[in-house]
Write an enzyme that holds these catalytic residues in place. Structure first.
Site, PDB file in Angstrom:
ATOM      1  N   LYS A 127       0.841  -1.194   0.000  1.00 55.21           N
ATOM      2  CA  LYS A 127       0.000   0.000   0.000  1.00 55.21           C
ATOM      3  C   LYS A 127       0.880   1.250   0.000  1.00 55.21           C
ATOM      4  O   LYS A 127       2.074   1.194   0.300  1.00 55.21           O
ATOM      5  CB  LYS A 127      -0.893   0.006   1.250  1.00 55.21           C
ATOM      6  CG  LYS A 127      -1.915  -1.098   1.334  1.00 55.21           C
ATOM      7  CD  LYS A 127      -2.716  -0.975   2.631  1.00 55.21           C
ATOM      8  CE  LYS A 127      -3.725  -2.094   2.780  1.00 55.21           C
ATOM      9  NZ  LYS A 127      -4.850  -1.971   1.837  1.00 55.21           N
ATOM     10  N   ARG A 173      -9.842 -12.012   1.643  1.00 51.02           N
ATOM     11  CA  ARG A 173     -10.664 -13.089   1.070  1.00 51.02           C
ATOM     12  C   ARG A 173      -9.967 -14.432   1.173  1.00 51.02           C
ATOM     13  O   ARG A 173     -10.620 -15.484   1.199  1.00 51.02           O
ATOM     14  CB  ARG A 173     -11.017 -12.753  -0.379  1.00 51.02           C
ATOM     15  CG  ARG A 173      -9.854 -12.674  -1.335  1.00 51.02           C
ATOM     16  CD  ARG A 173     -10.160 -11.888  -2.599  1.00 51.02           C
ATOM     17  NE  ARG A 173     -10.354 -10.467  -2.297  1.00 51.02           N
ATOM     18  CZ  ARG A 173     -10.655  -9.561  -3.216  1.00 51.02           C
ATOM     19  NH1 ARG A 173     -10.812  -9.911  -4.486  1.00 51.02           N
ATOM     20  NH2 ARG A 173     -10.821  -8.295  -2.878  1.00 51.02           N
TER      21      ARG A 173
END
Length: 451
Positions: A226, A300
């Protein structure tokens, strides 16, 4: 006093406050808005506003209960008022060298009748305490709120609330075949944990519900790293797991009539020398292989393991909470969670709980024609879509692959409401504890959904 407040611009808009000196002490006027729009959410927010406005005073008497329209249930309003007072007074001072003195030390609820109020107050306290516990977990920095620390706090929570807690260490996780969790953990120096918490009611159970929460204790993005700005609040990436675990405490305290199991995979997502690389293939519990093309789509992967385990244990319904996608925040903003899943009556129960608690969700589709975007050239699935849009839906479609084919399932993407930069109403700055109230209400009103 009221005329004085009105003269100074107090118009009783919802949540508006004005502090006025009175003959017998300070009076805080709190707006409720028009009488025909007042509900328990209004009461909760007004009580939170009162707690903040009276924060320099040691005690406060709240007389809002005697000013409500007849359509508002007084016991529900009392519970909401207690929630608002506690949540509005919440602060996270664990790392301040000189914490400010605790605000409100005592609160009196003023009502014409005390009938039923003791239970309502206890209910509000139990739920607010759970929300604050979740906030504390999220607000503690990722360097200290490690998977092992979360597990230790869950064990302590279980002892206080007589919950069954089991914690899987790395060896047990490997034996259970949780390749998603192990793959995300691969770049970390902190060992992973997988926590399961169980509650069984004393009497006849109305069914079994599985709660699944994303427990990424800090998310750097992994090798798909990020930006510095995007990483600043990533200690909140365990917001779903914190809410699920906290809800278990309230469920036990309130004696809810359903069996509940909570599943939370715990790891941070870091950039160590052997971190999972883009292009690596992980084997999820149950054997599905996943090509990881973006290591920042890690939630996920750990949820896939947890959903598979939850499915194997055959509940009547599953709900997962996860700070999953920035795309959901783009679609719905910071204050509304995305709701996806399978089984209209189960999703409708989630929506009803949302309406009662004021924790807002909005239903989004899971279009089958988008599913081919998850096809991989080298594995069963890829962990990101092939297109540039619809990221929240793609994530939901990915998770659906790991839920039993006929099992009612709700996925709640809380990336927006799990964190707030500013305090307002009952929402704190930092971790908000979003989802605790919704889950407790959902379980209290549970009806076994059709498959």
């Amino acid at each position: 006093g009221a005329a004085y407040a009105a003269g100074r611009g107090f118009t009783a808009k919802p949540g508006q406050t004005m502090t006025v000196p009175g003959a017998s002490g300070t009076v805080v006027y709190v707006g409720l808005g028009s009488a025909d729009s007042v509900d328990t959410t209004t009461v909760r927010r007004a009580a939170a506003a009162a707690a903040r406005a009276a924060s320099r005073h040691g005690s406060v008497a709240l007389d809002v209960l005697d000013r409500l329209p007849g359509a508002v249930d007084p016991e529900a309003a009392a519970a909401a008022a207690v929630e608002g007072l506690v949540l509005g007074a919440y602060r996270f001072d664990a790392h301040r060298s000189e914490p400010a003195p605790a605000p409100l030390r005592s609160v009196r609820l003023v009502a014409a009748s005390g009938k039923g109020m003791a239970g309502a107050i206890a209910r509000g306290e139990a739920i607010a305490e759970a929300v604050c516990w979740a906030r504390d977990l999220v607000n503690e920095p990722g360097g200290s709120m490690t998977p092992t620390e979360v597990a230790a706090r869950v064990r302590a929570l279980g002892r206080r609330h007589k919950l069954k807690v089991s914690v899987m260490d790395e060896a047990a996780i490997r034996k259970a075949g949780m390749g998603g969790l192990l793959g995300v953990n691969r770049g970390s120096e902190q060992p992973p944990r997988f926590v399961k918490v169980s509650y069984v009611p004393d009497g006849t159970s109305a069914g079994t519900v599985a709660l699944v929460g994303k427990g990424i204790t800090f998310d750097s993005g992994g090798l798909s790293i990020k930006t510095a700005e995007g990483m600043k609040t990533m200690k909140d990436d365990m917001g779903g797991g914190a809410a699920v675990l906290a809800a278990m405490a309230a469920v036990s305290a309130l004696g809810v009539g359903v069996t509940v199991h909570a599943y939370v995979p715990l790891t941070d997502n870091m950039t160590g020398g052997d971190a999972t690389r883009p292009g690596d293939v992980l084997v999820i519990r149950g054997g599905t292989t996943v090509e990881v093309l973006n290591t920042d789509a890690e939630g996920r992967l750990v949820l896939a393991d947890a959903l598979t385990l939850a499915t194997d244990e055959a509940p009547d319904a599953v709900i997962d909470l996860a700070t999953l996608t920035g795309a959901c925040m783009v679609a719905l903003g910071k204050g509304v969670a995305g709701l996806m899943g399978r089984g209209d009556d189960w999703l409708a129960q989630v929506e009803a709980a949302s309406a009662r608690t004021g924790e807002r969700v909005w239903r989004l589709p899971l279009p089958d024609d988008m599913r081919p975007q998850l096809d991989s050239k080298v594995a069963d699935l890829r962990n990101i879509g092939a297109g540039a849009h619809g990221g929240a839906l793609i994530a939901g479609l990915f998770l659906r692959e790991f839920v039993g084919a006929d099992l009612p399932w709700a996925h709640v993407d809380i990336a927006g409401p799990a964190w707030s930069d500013d305090a307002s109403a009952e929402v704190s700055a930092g971790g908000t504890g979003f989802g605790v109230r919704l889950l407790v209400d959902l379980l209290e009103n549970f009806e076994r959904p059709t498959r």
